[in-house]
Write a protein that holds these residues in place. Sequence first.
Motif, short mmCIF file in Angstrom:
data_model
loop_
_atom_site.label_atom_id
_atom_site.label_comp_id
_atom_site.label_asym_id
_atom_site.label_seq_id
_atom_site.Cartn_x
_atom_site.Cartn_y
_atom_site.Cartn_z
N SER A 39 0.82 -1.21 0.00
CA SER A 39 0.00 0.00 0.00
C SER A 39 0.86 1.26 0.00
CB SER A 39 -0.91 0.01 1.23
OG SER A 39 -1.49 1.29 1.41
N GLN A 40 0.78 2.02 -1.08
CA GLN A 40 1.51 3.28 -1.19
C GLN A 40 1.12 4.23 -0.05
OE1 GLN A 40 3.93 4.19 -3.57
NE2 GLN A 40 4.22 5.96 -2.27
N GLU A 41 -0.16 4.28 0.26
CA GLU A 41 -0.64 5.19 1.31
C GLU A 41 -0.06 4.83 2.68
OE1 GLU A 41 -2.82 3.54 -0.87
OE2 GLU A 41 -2.89 5.28 -2.21
N LYS A 42 -0.08 3.54 3.01
CA LYS A 42 0.48 3.12 4.30
C LYS A 42 1.98 3.36 4.36
CE LYS A 42 -1.02 -0.70 6.26
NZ LYS A 42 -1.43 -2.11 6.46
N LEU A 43 2.66 3.14 3.23
CA LEU A 43 4.11 3.38 3.19
C LEU A 43 4.41 4.86 3.39
CD1 LEU A 43 5.15 1.00 0.29
CD2 LEU A 43 5.90 0.84 2.68
N GLN A 44 3.63 5.73 2.74
CA GLN A 44 3.85 7.17 2.89
C GLN A 44 3.64 7.61 4.34
OE1 GLN A 44 1.17 8.61 -0.15
NE2 GLN A 44 2.82 8.75 -1.67
N ALA A 45 2.59 7.07 4.97
CA ALA A 45 2.33 7.41 6.37
C ALA A 45 3.49 6.94 7.26
CB ALA A 45 1.01 6.80 6.83
N ALA A 46 3.97 5.74 7.02
CA ALA A 46 5.08 5.20 7.81
C ALA A 46 6.35 6.03 7.57
CB ALA A 46 5.33 3.74 7.44
N GLU A 47 6.60 6.40 6.34
CA GLU A 47 7.78 7.20 6.02
C GLU A 47 7.73 8.55 6.75
OE1 GLU A 47 10.44 8.33 2.12
OE2 GLU A 47 8.27 8.19 1.86
N ARG A 48 6.56 9.18 6.76
CA ARG A 48 6.42 10.45 7.48
C ARG A 48 6.70 10.26 8.98
NH1 ARG A 48 2.13 11.02 3.86
NH2 ARG A 48 0.64 10.26 5.39
N ALA A 49 6.17 9.19 9.54
CA ALA A 49 6.34 8.92 10.96
C ALA A 49 7.80 8.60 11.31
CB ALA A 49 5.44 7.77 11.40
N LEU A 50 8.49 7.93 10.41
CA LEU A 50 9.87 7.49 10.69
C LEU A 50 10.94 8.50 10.30
CD1 LEU A 50 9.56 3.79 9.47
CD2 LEU A 50 9.68 4.59 11.85
N ALA A 51 10.60 9.48 9.46
CA ALA A 51 11.59 10.43 8.94
C ALA A 51 12.32 11.17 10.05
CB ALA A 51 10.92 11.40 7.98
N ALA A 52 11.63 11.45 11.15
CA ALA A 52 12.27 12.16 12.26
C ALA A 52 13.27 11.29 13.00
CB ALA A 52 11.20 12.68 13.23
N VAL A 53 13.15 9.97 12.85
CA VAL A 53 14.02 9.04 13.57
C VAL A 53 15.32 8.79 12.81
CG1 VAL A 53 14.16 6.74 14.60
CG2 VAL A 53 11.96 7.94 14.54
N GLY A 54 15.25 8.70 11.47
CA GLY A 54 16.44 8.41 10.69
C GLY A 54 16.15 8.36 9.21
#
Length: 193
Positions: A39-54
């Motif tokens: 799912s592109q949408e779920k991946l984008q949401a995860a990427e936004r959430a993880l971007a601050a971590v690394g």
Amino acid sequence: MATLMGKRILVIGGSSGIGLGVATAVLDKGAEVVIVGRSQEKLQAAERALAAVGKVSTFVADMTQEAEIARLFAGIGGLDHLVSTAGTPPPDYPIGDTDLNVVRGFIDNKLVGAVLVAKHAIRTLKKGGSMTFTSGINKDKPPVPGGSVVAAHRRVVRLFRACAVAGTGADKGQRGVAGLGRYTHVHRTGRRE
């Protein structure tokens, strides 16, 4: 324990659940993460959430489709480690009401998908790298109803481990494979293949 600082880790099924937890944990240890999901949408949401971590990137692919898996590994380059937490819930109805299309989807995801991933990942895995495939608690504690399909899956996990040993050369000391609880782990030693 070896450090993950600067390592490149692929997490299949990394947009939610255990896979997202794995991605978060390895990012916290300084790794670069590529998360894969359908799912592109779920991946984008995860990427936004993880971007601050690394450092995180995403790739859309269905692990049951060989062309998509081949494209994934052709496009991402070398990897230090792979973790596959992808899964489909097992059927949850009595055997007499079994829908074979659901059963085939479950087996495709848990066996065929894992074989396809291993087939293509081994070409990009760096010396000292590893592949870990999770199977979930259901293989140890089959649900009722639906337990008959899960019981068959338990045997599939053992078959996959045997194929991994034979297919990777671990039986000749080239790579190690360990079945540890609810996952199978394949380790690349870098010996000549």
